[in-house]
Design an enzyme around this catalytic site. Sequence first.
Site, short mmCIF file in Angstrom:
data_model
loop_
_atom_site.label_atom_id
_atom_site.label_comp_id
_atom_site.label_asym_id
_atom_site.label_seq_id
_atom_site.Cartn_x
_atom_site.Cartn_y
_atom_site.Cartn_z
N CYS A 9 0.87 -1.28 0.09
CA CYS A 9 -0.14 -0.03 -0.10
C CYS A 9 0.67 1.23 -0.07
O CYS A 9 0.42 2.42 -0.64
CB CYS A 9 -0.85 0.05 1.38
SG CYS A 9 -0.07 0.05 3.01
N HIS B 21 -2.21 1.71 6.95
CA HIS B 21 -2.55 1.56 5.62
C HIS B 21 -2.20 3.01 4.87
O HIS B 21 -2.78 3.79 5.32
CB HIS B 21 -4.04 1.04 5.37
CG HIS B 21 -4.34 0.86 3.91
ND1 HIS B 21 -3.69 -0.14 3.15
CD2 HIS B 21 -5.40 1.13 3.22
CE1 HIS B 21 -4.15 -0.16 2.11
NE2 HIS B 21 -5.14 0.37 2.01
N ASN C 281 -8.16 4.01 -2.90
CA ASN C 281 -7.31 3.09 -2.22
C ASN C 281 -6.67 2.12 -3.39
O ASN C 281 -6.82 2.43 -4.33
CB ASN C 281 -8.44 2.28 -1.45
CG ASN C 281 -7.94 1.36 -0.52
OD1 ASN C 281 -6.71 1.11 -0.10
ND2 ASN C 281 -8.90 0.51 0.16
#
Length: 219
Positions: free
Chosen positions: A15, A157, A177
């Site tokens: 991520c 994240h 995302n």
Amino acid sequence: MFVSKWNSPRFCGACWAFSAVGAIEGARAIKTGNLTDLSMQQLLDCDDTDMGCGGGLMNWAFQYDEDSVGLCSLNDYPYAYHRHWFWGCSRYAPYCTPLPDTRVSKYVNITETEEDLKAAIAIQPVSVAVMADGVSWQFYRDGIYSSPCEDPKTINHGVLAVGYGSDENGDYWLVKNSWGGYWGQGGYIKLGRNVGSESVGGSSCILTLASRPILKDEE
């Protein structure tokens, strides 16, 4: 470090690389008018400060890019998850050419206020870190998601703040995302803004570790 086991079907905690590359791509597109997908795998393979699929930090990725020669295109250095674990950089990096205007000159940490994050997003996409634990985040589909930042230590994240706005449900941050277009609203989530959480890091801690890269001027 940010490591999300949900980052991909192959469980690569990349991520941080998606977030950093997205911020660099956005800055480059604004500067040149050319939006080109850049290589996340180059960071996973070559950034020795971060830990590849084991996690990393966006600022460290920006520092790698600042100290290197820039990023190759995704087409020339495609995403391979953890398959380059041992020899990735030495084997693959010499065969791609970094694109112009992909080298970071420096990065700027954003002050932890909603106004400063708004101002930064108005300039370019911003790398942010969030707390993405819980079923409600994993299975988010639509609407404005507001969750308190209970403990900054739970931030896990890296994502990309690309805009802000308002709808019938209130004010929000628009966040991209790295879990694909089937997640959320076509790969995006609306995080609550102006919901009274600024003093404690914002919705899902979005205000706590925001930063943006500034690209090096090239002749």
